[in-house]
Scaffold this motif. Sequence first.
Motif, PDB file in Angstrom:
ATOM      1  N   CYS A 189       0.852  -1.192   0.000  1.00 28.80           N
ATOM      2  CA  CYS A 189       0.000   0.000   0.000  1.00 28.80           C
ATOM      3  C   CYS A 189       0.889   1.243   0.000  1.00 28.80           C
ATOM      4  CB  CYS A 189      -0.901  -0.007   1.225  1.00 28.80           C
ATOM      5  SG  CYS A 189      -1.933   1.461   1.411  1.00 28.80           S
ATOM      6  N   CYS A 193      -1.114  -5.236   0.100  1.00 26.51           N
ATOM      7  CA  CYS A 193      -2.545  -5.119  -0.198  1.00 26.51           C
ATOM      8  C   CYS A 193      -3.183  -6.496  -0.101  1.00 26.51           C
ATOM      9  CB  CYS A 193      -2.759  -4.521  -1.583  1.00 26.51           C
ATOM     10  SG  CYS A 193      -2.352  -2.771  -1.648  1.00 26.51           S
ATOM     11  N   VAL A 229      -7.477  -4.395  -4.312  1.00 31.69           N
ATOM     12  CA  VAL A 229      -6.501  -3.317  -4.451  1.00 31.69           C
ATOM     13  C   VAL A 229      -7.205  -2.136  -5.096  1.00 31.69           C
ATOM     14  CG1 VAL A 229      -4.334  -2.598  -5.521  1.00 31.69           C
ATOM     15  CG2 VAL A 229      -4.595  -4.932  -4.697  1.00 31.69           C
ATOM     16  N   PRO A 242      -1.125   1.684  -5.752  1.00 26.59           N
ATOM     17  CA  PRO A 242      -1.977   0.708  -5.062  1.00 26.59           C
ATOM     18  C   PRO A 242      -2.205   1.112  -3.612  1.00 26.59           C
ATOM     19  CG  PRO A 242       0.242  -0.153  -5.268  1.00 26.59           C
ATOM     20  CD  PRO A 242       0.216   1.167  -5.997  1.00 26.59           C
ATOM     21  N   HIS A 246      -4.994   0.209   0.042  1.00 28.01           N
ATOM     22  CA  HIS A 246      -6.157  -0.427   0.656  1.00 28.01           C
ATOM     23  C   HIS A 246      -7.319   0.565   0.553  1.00 28.01           C
ATOM     24  CE1 HIS A 246      -2.800  -2.279   3.009  1.00 28.01           C
ATOM     25  NE2 HIS A 246      -3.474  -3.360   2.680  1.00 28.01           N
TER      26      HIS A 246
END
Length: 111
Positions: free
Chosen positions: A26, A33, A37, A54, A56
């Motif tokens: 993350c 993640c 994602v 990317p 959470h």
Amino acid sequence: MARKHSKGGWRDDEDEAPEAAPPPPCWLCGRPCGSTVVWHHPVPKSRGGRETVPMHAICQNTLITNFTNSELQRAGMDVDQLLANPAVRKFVDWVANKDPDFSAGTAKKGR
């Protein structure tokens, strides 16, 4: 179970299991993640942002709750500037030991 290969030969399904790539970390909290994602624009699309990172879902919700689009645009890709916010730092410290698929509601910021 064996089945016909698209090229006409036979293959065994047990041989086709590719190794799964490790989940990306993350961008905000650094944890891997989970199954979901979220691809977040650090600079909002409305402000010309094109790059995605990317995250959470809970981490993205925390950013959206604590920053306006103008503030996110000023911070850009500098995650350290976002982590300097006491509310975000408190959240990241709290979520550090949670499961990658952990989800919870986020408190609304009193604006």
